[in-house]
Design an enzyme around this catalytic site. Structure first.
Site, PDB file in Angstrom:
ATOM      1  N   TYR A  66     -14.104  -8.780  44.052  1.00  0.00           N
ATOM      2  CA  TYR A  66     -15.321  -7.978  44.242  1.00  0.00           C
ATOM      3  C   TYR A  66     -16.493  -8.903  44.563  1.00  0.00           C
ATOM      4  CZ  TYR A  66     -12.449  -4.468  41.860  1.00  0.00           C
ATOM      5  OH  TYR A  66     -11.431  -3.617  41.493  1.00  0.00           O
ATOM      6  N   PHE A 215     -10.758   4.943  40.971  1.00  0.00           N
ATOM      7  CA  PHE A 215     -11.350   6.076  41.699  1.00  0.00           C
ATOM      8  C   PHE A 215     -11.330   7.362  40.846  1.00  0.00           C
ATOM      9  CE2 PHE A 215     -10.073   4.172  46.138  1.00  0.00           C
ATOM     10  CZ  PHE A 215     -11.041   3.197  45.990  1.00  0.00           C
ATOM     11  N   PRO A 216     -11.712   7.274  39.563  1.00  0.00           N
ATOM     12  CA  PRO A 216     -11.688   8.489  38.723  1.00  0.00           C
ATOM     13  C   PRO A 216     -12.640   9.563  39.236  1.00  0.00           C
ATOM     14  CG  PRO A 216     -12.913   6.725  37.625  1.00  0.00           C
ATOM     15  CD  PRO A 216     -12.229   6.109  38.820  1.00  0.00           C
ATOM     16  N   LEU A 217     -13.672   9.118  39.973  1.00  0.00           N
ATOM     17  CA  LEU A 217     -14.637  10.089  40.519  1.00  0.00           C
ATOM     18  C   LEU A 217     -14.435  10.268  42.022  1.00  0.00           C
ATOM     19  CD1 LEU A 217     -17.795   8.759  38.617  1.00  0.00           C
ATOM     20  CD2 LEU A 217     -16.417  10.781  38.064  1.00  0.00           C
ATOM     21  N   GLY A 218     -13.336   9.740  42.537  1.00  0.00           N
ATOM     22  CA  GLY A 218     -13.068   9.858  43.974  1.00  0.00           C
ATOM     23  C   GLY A 218     -13.370   8.584  44.732  1.00  0.00           C
ATOM     24  N   GLY A 219     -13.957   7.590  44.084  1.00  0.00           N
ATOM     25  CA  GLY A 219     -14.214   6.300  44.735  1.00  0.00           C
ATOM     26  C   GLY A 219     -15.278   6.402  45.802  1.00  0.00           C
ATOM     27  N   PHE A 220     -14.935   5.932  47.017  1.00  0.00           N
ATOM     28  CA  PHE A 220     -15.946   5.870  48.087  1.00  0.00           C
ATOM     29  C   PHE A 220     -16.249   7.257  48.660  1.00  0.00           C
ATOM     30  CE2 PHE A 220     -13.990   1.601  48.031  1.00  0.00           C
ATOM     31  CZ  PHE A 220     -15.130   0.872  47.722  1.00  0.00           C
ATOM     32  N   PRO A 222     -16.771  10.872  47.047  1.00  0.00           N
ATOM     33  CA  PRO A 222     -16.803  11.605  45.791  1.00  0.00           C
ATOM     34  C   PRO A 222     -15.919  12.859  45.823  1.00  0.00           C
ATOM     35  CG  PRO A 222     -19.035  11.148  46.591  1.00  0.00           C
ATOM     36  CD  PRO A 222     -18.090  10.656  47.638  1.00  0.00           C
ATOM     37  N   LEU A 223     -15.309  13.155  44.689  1.00  0.00           N
ATOM     38  CA  LEU A 223     -14.444  14.334  44.562  1.00  0.00           C
ATOM     39  C   LEU A 223     -15.199  15.579  44.976  1.00  0.00           C
ATOM     40  CD1 LEU A 223     -12.841  13.851  41.033  1.00  0.00           C
ATOM     41  CD2 LEU A 223     -11.657  13.870  43.242  1.00  0.00           C
TER      42      LEU A 223
HETATM   43  N1  LIG Z   1      -6.917  -1.774  41.118  1.00  0.00           N
HETATM   44  C1  LIG Z   1      -7.482  -1.456  42.254  1.00  0.00           C
HETATM   45  O1  LIG Z   1      -6.887  -1.629  43.316  1.00  0.00           O
HETATM   46  C2  LIG Z   1      -8.851  -0.840  42.243  1.00  0.00           C
HETATM   47  C3  LIG Z   1      -9.328  -0.230  43.410  1.00  0.00           C
HETATM   48  C4  LIG Z   1     -10.587   0.355  43.350  1.00  0.00           C
HETATM   49  C5  LIG Z   1     -11.340   0.326  42.191  1.00  0.00           C
HETATM   50  N2  LIG Z   1     -10.863  -0.296  41.060  1.00  0.00           N
HETATM   51  C6  LIG Z   1     -11.633  -0.304  39.782  1.00  0.00           C
HETATM   52  O2  LIG Z   1     -11.884   1.044  39.431  1.00  0.00           O
HETATM   53  C7  LIG Z   1     -13.274   1.214  39.119  1.00  0.00           C
HETATM   54  C8  LIG Z   1     -13.692   2.641  39.445  1.00  0.00           C
HETATM   55  O3  LIG Z   1     -13.567   2.907  40.822  1.00  0.00           O
HETATM   56  P1  LIG Z   1     -14.826   3.089  41.789  1.00  0.00           P
HETATM   57  O4  LIG Z   1     -16.042   2.554  41.149  1.00  0.00           O
HETATM   58  O5  LIG Z   1     -14.451   2.550  43.107  1.00  0.00           O
HETATM   59  O6  LIG Z   1     -14.866   4.635  41.996  1.00  0.00           O
HETATM   60  P2  LIG Z   1     -15.348   5.890  41.080  1.00  0.00           P
HETATM   61  O7  LIG Z   1     -15.574   5.453  39.684  1.00  0.00           O
HETATM   62  O8  LIG Z   1     -14.386   6.971  41.338  1.00  0.00           O
HETATM   63  O9  LIG Z   1     -16.698   6.303  41.785  1.00  0.00           O
HETATM   64  C9  LIG Z   1     -17.781   5.456  41.915  1.00  0.00           C
HETATM   65  C10 LIG Z   1     -18.770   6.154  42.831  1.00  0.00           C
HETATM   66  O10 LIG Z   1     -19.290   7.304  42.181  1.00  0.00           O
HETATM   67  C11 LIG Z   1     -20.705   7.237  42.159  1.00  0.00           C
HETATM   68  N3  LIG Z   1     -21.158   7.783  40.866  1.00  0.00           N
HETATM   69  C12 LIG Z   1     -20.798   7.363  39.629  1.00  0.00           C
HETATM   70  N4  LIG Z   1     -21.394   8.118  38.684  1.00  0.00           N
HETATM   71  C13 LIG Z   1     -22.132   9.038  39.340  1.00  0.00           C
HETATM   72  C14 LIG Z   1     -22.978  10.084  38.906  1.00  0.00           C
HETATM   73  N5  LIG Z   1     -23.164  10.362  37.614  1.00  0.00           N
HETATM   74  N6  LIG Z   1     -23.598  10.844  39.860  1.00  0.00           N
HETATM   75  C15 LIG Z   1     -23.415  10.594  41.172  1.00  0.00           C
HETATM   76  N7  LIG Z   1     -22.621   9.602  41.641  1.00  0.00           N
HETATM   77  C16 LIG Z   1     -21.993   8.826  40.724  1.00  0.00           C
HETATM   78  C17 LIG Z   1     -21.071   5.791  42.300  1.00  0.00           C
HETATM   79  O11 LIG Z   1     -22.318   5.668  42.955  1.00  0.00           O
HETATM   80  P3  LIG Z   1     -23.600   5.021  42.188  1.00  0.00           P
HETATM   81  O12 LIG Z   1     -23.392   3.547  42.213  1.00  0.00           O
HETATM   82  O13 LIG Z   1     -24.740   5.483  43.025  1.00  0.00           O
HETATM   83  O14 LIG Z   1     -23.626   5.609  40.819  1.00  0.00           O
HETATM   84  C18 LIG Z   1     -19.948   5.280  43.186  1.00  0.00           C
HETATM   85  O15 LIG Z   1     -20.240   5.464  44.545  1.00  0.00           O
HETATM   86  C19 LIG Z   1     -13.954   0.153  39.990  1.00  0.00           C
HETATM   87  O16 LIG Z   1     -15.252  -0.116  39.539  1.00  0.00           O
HETATM   88  C20 LIG Z   1     -12.980  -0.997  39.874  1.00  0.00           C
HETATM   89  O17 LIG Z   1     -13.258  -1.723  38.694  1.00  0.00           O
HETATM   90  C21 LIG Z   1      -9.611  -0.854  41.085  1.00  0.00           C
END
Ligand SMILES: NC(=O)c1ccc[n+]([C@@H]2O[C@H](COP(=O)([O-])OP(=O)(O)OC[C@H]3O[C@@H](n4cnc5c(N)ncnc54)[C@H](OP(=O)(O)O)[C@@H]3O)[C@@H](O)[C@H]2O)c1
Length: 290
Positions: A66, A215-220, A222-223
């Site tokens: 990252y 991607f619990p919230l849909g990642g890039f 959003p769900l």
């Molecule tokens: N093992 C792997 O291959 C892999 C791949 C991807 C990710 N990961 C890990 O998984 C973690 C979670 O995944 P992720 O961060 O990509 O995706 P996510 O948690 O599904 O979603 C993050 C996105 O949601 C937005 N968000 C979060 N809270 C919000 C809220 N209350 N209201 C509106 N928007 C909100 C964030 O934007 P804002 O910044 O504007 O809040 C960001 O764009 C990562 O941080 C990483 O550590 C692992």
């Protein structure tokens, strides 16, 4: 084993001998656009990490990929020296290229270097949990993990790693890893709308192994779902809160690592995940990913 009580939604879980809050934090969103380079708001990124710990979160997910190195260095700057209760989970097995791609780096020499670099960038003598990241940006891909996983087992034997996990893995690769050495977690893509790992989650729960959805919230992207919006509207909550509360209800071995670069979103997510869902809500949400 440390004891930990928490008022965070979901309570606690143990990764091997490490107790963590089921509500964790994923640090990937702290790097710049495309997970490359530094954040636009350096102090804001430090504030998110400090707020996570202030809220009682004891599980932070990260990787040297990252940025590269950016989130690990931010974690170190914000939180080092770390409290004994904080557990940082990192992953190795992918690197970054100049176009922002995520090429695999799973040769033994790549993995050894990656473990040493994670130790250095995080300012640690031992890494609590290291996930072997498999597959590619399209998702898990079949193939043996033996050589790569055995390299990490060896680094653990040397005392550089406490516990191992796998990420972006097929069920067969999870089984292969477990035939080589114990794992404490599997980190794969999963959320309300992407439920390809339902069976694996239940199996891991029986074995006491954590499942950590990325991607619990849909990642890039959003769900988005009309059923999710309808349930959220009925509960006077946000779709994000419903998605997180649903994951905590889905299985006791699910740990949350939602990502955000915003202190306000972090607080919203912690508060929202405590939402209580009725059987009717669950039945409706269950239809989204089936
Ligand atoms: N093992 C792997 O291959 C892999 C791949 C991807 C990710 N990961 C890990 O998984 C973690 C979670 O995944 P992720 O961060 O990509 O995706 P996510 O948690 O599904 O979603 C993050 C996105 O949601 C937005 N968000 C979060 N809270 C919000 C809220 N209350 N209201 C509106 N928007 C909100 C964030 O934007 P804002 O910044 O504007 O809040 C960001 O764009 C990562 O941080 C990483 O550590 C692992």
């Amino acid at each position: 084993m440390s004891t930990l009580s928490t008022s965070l939604p979901g309570g606690i879980w143990t990764l091997g001998d490490l107790t963590v809050t089921r509500f964790g934090y994923g640090a990937m969103q702290l790097a710049g656009p495309g997970v490359m380079g530094p954040p636009a708001d350096h102090d804001g990124a430090l504030a998110v990490l400090r707020e996570a710990v202030h809220l009682g979160i004891t599980h932070i997910d990260t990787a040297d990929a990252y940025g590269p190195r950016v989130t690990n260095q931010l974690i170190r700057e914000a939180l080092h020296p770390y409290s004994d209760s904080l557990h940082i989970v990192t992953k190795v097995g992918a690197t970054r290229d100049e176009q922002g791609g995520w090429p695999p780096a799973r040769r033994p020499e790549d993995l050894r270097r990656a473990v040493h670099e994670n130790l250095e960038n995080l300012g640690l003598e031992v890494l609590d949990v290291v996930n072997l990241r498999l597959g590619d940006a399209q998702g898990p891909q079949p193939g043996s993990l033996a050589e790569a996983f055995e390299t990490l087992v060896d680094l653990r034997r040397q005392g550089l790693i406490r516990h191992l996990g796998v990420s972006n893995a097929t069920a067969e690769q999870v089984a292969e890893a477990r035939s080589i050495a114990p794992i404490v977690c599997v980190q794969n893509m999963y959320n309300l709308a992407h439920r390809q790992d339902d069976e694996l989650i239940d199996e891991l729960a029986e074995q006491g192994i954590a499942y950590v959805p990325f991607f619990p919230l849909g990642g890039f992207s959003p769900l988005q779902s009309s059923a999710l919006s309808a349930v959220a509207a009925r509960l006077d909550a946000t779709p994000m809160s419903v998605a997180l509360a649903w994951l905590l209800r889905r299985s006791p071995n699910i740990l949350l690592i939602p990502g955000t670069s915003s202190v306000a979103h972090l607080r919203e997510n912690v508060a929202g995940a405590g939402l209580s869902l009725s059987d009717e809500d669950l039945a409706e949400l269950d239809k989204i990913g089936r």
